[in-house]
Design an enzyme around this catalytic site. Structure first.
Site, PDB file in Angstrom:
ATOM      1  N   ASP A 203       4.259   0.949   2.036  1.00  0.00           N
ATOM      2  CA  ASP A 203       3.385  -0.009   2.967  1.00  0.00           C
ATOM      3  C   ASP A 203       4.511  -0.758   3.625  1.00  0.00           C
ATOM      4  OD1 ASP A 203       1.048   0.774   1.733  1.00  0.00           O
ATOM      5  OD2 ASP A 203       1.249  -0.368   0.068  1.00  0.00           O
ATOM      6  N   HIS A 230      -2.180  -1.686  -3.037  1.00  0.00           N
ATOM      7  CA  HIS A 230      -1.711  -0.184  -2.514  1.00  0.00           C
ATOM      8  C   HIS A 230      -2.941   0.548  -2.154  1.00  0.00           C
ATOM      9  CE1 HIS A 230       0.950   2.869  -1.193  1.00  0.00           C
ATOM     10  NE2 HIS A 230       0.599   3.949  -1.988  1.00  0.00           N
TER      11      HIS A 230
END
Length: 370
Positions: A203, A230
């Site tokens: 990310d 996530h």
């Protein structure tokens, strides 16, 4: 603060002299040969030896789309002296044999079938990319029932074979599989929250890439904090903290970047048209995070990364991705997310109930499947 990437002269024994002198930008940017380290860092010889400590690493799910390139990158990492590869797929001994022909110092062996504990015996670091990948139309929750069982079995074996190892969970849905792993380790009596990590580095990597592309920056020197979880909207990029400082994003630009960072995985799933999910970028970032964990274990000072860990810093949440300092026992300290704006505050407030529920789902599943 994430560490800056620096140029690294990577020398390959099979390359020509000209190629040996190519200056590369490498993921393992803090590693140096003893000669370069002596020239650039005022370490004593004792400190240098500490930095050179070798580690035994294992990749569980090493035959898969993430596992194979991840194992390759760990084989290339000078910190790794022993690498084991495990998978239920019968090709994994061949994967390990293939890797073993690469002329680096890491001794590489493959295991399958009932040899999981042999693969894990004495490991310092265990990376788990095992599980089924997402396909178009699937959410991370769709993966839960299959991957939950896989993570449970692998973590249970690690608890017995290498109870003090750092465990890095890549298998989705991370917001649930990490709490599952924690419960399994508790049941085995070996849970150390400092040594359990959900790998959210992808990310951060995507955020750096997308912001750099949008503003004409160097992605290697662009810093974009990403916190939360996530999966989808639980991924919260803090664009107000971008470094180097940029002029304010318009609402349209901010919204587009935020959405792309949150759903970057979907972009890859759609592009592969049923052929899998993000594998190469996940392997790259998984190997990067593993390297940073090993750097901390080796005694390197100031190693900071974002990762999904147990924390009480966020009201109602038991797990949250935050900046942490890594040390000789894993997580040394967990840091706050710093000053944020009203838009980011709302993103966090809106997603927190989902993050709490996803963790609760993992805990309840683990306790129901002892």
């Amino acid at each position: 603060q994430t560490r800056r990437h620096r140029g690294l002269v990577m020398q390959f024994p099979f390359a020509s002299t000209r190629l040996q002198n190519i200056r590369c930008v490498a993921m393992f940017s803090t590693l140096r040969t003893s000669t370069v380290r002596a020239a650039t860092r005022p370490f004593s010889r004792a400190a240098s030896l500490q930095q050179e400590r070798g580690f035994k690493a294992s990749v569980l799910g090493a035959a898969g789309g993430i596992g194979q390139p991840l194992a390759l990158l760990l084989k290339l990492n000078p910190r790794v002296t022993t690498l084991t590869c495990f998978d239920v797929a019968p090709i994994v001994p061949g994967v390990a044999a293939d890797l073993s022909h690469i002329c680096t110092g890491a001794k590489t062996t493959g295991f399958t079938g009932d040899d999981l504990k042999k693969a894990l015996d004495g490991c310092d670091i265990v990376v788990i990319p095992a599980g089924v990948p997402r396909k178009p139309g699937m959410t991370r929750d769709d993966l839960f029932n299959i991957n939950a069982g896989i993570v449970r079995n692998l973590v249970a074996a690690a608890a017995e074979a290498c109870p003090k190892a750092c465990i890095l969970v890549i298998s989705n849905p991370v917001n649930s599989t990490v709490p599952i792993a924690a419960e399994i380790l508790k049941q085995k009596g070996v849970y150390d929250p400092r040594k359990l990590f959900g790998v959210t580095t992808l990310d951060v990597c995507r955020a750096r890439t997308f912001v750099a592309e949008a503003r004409g920056l160097d992605p290697l020197t662009t810093r974009v904090p990403v916190i939360g979880g996530h999966a989808g909207t639980t991924i919260v990029p803090l664009l107000s903290q971008v470094e180097p400082a940029v002029s304010g994003f318009s609402d349209e630009e901010r919204d587009a970047l935020t959405h792309r960072i949150m759903f970057g995985g979907d972009e890859v799933v759609k592009a592969k048209a049923g052929g899998g999910s993000a594998t190469l970028s996940m392997a790259y970032t998984g190997a990067h995070f593993a390297d940073r964990v090993m750097a901390g274990l080796a005694g390197e000072i100031g190693v900071q990364e974002y990762t999904f860990v147990q924390t009480d810093k966020v009201a109602g949440c038991t797990f949250f991705s935050l900046p942490v300092t890594l040390g000789k026992e894993g997580v040394e300290s967990i840091h706050d997310w710093g000053k944020i704006n009203a838009f980011e505050e709302k993103l966090i407030a809106d997603m927190t109930p989902d993050l709490i529920e996803q963790a609760r789902k993992g805990v309840e599943w683990a306790n129901a499947h002892k």
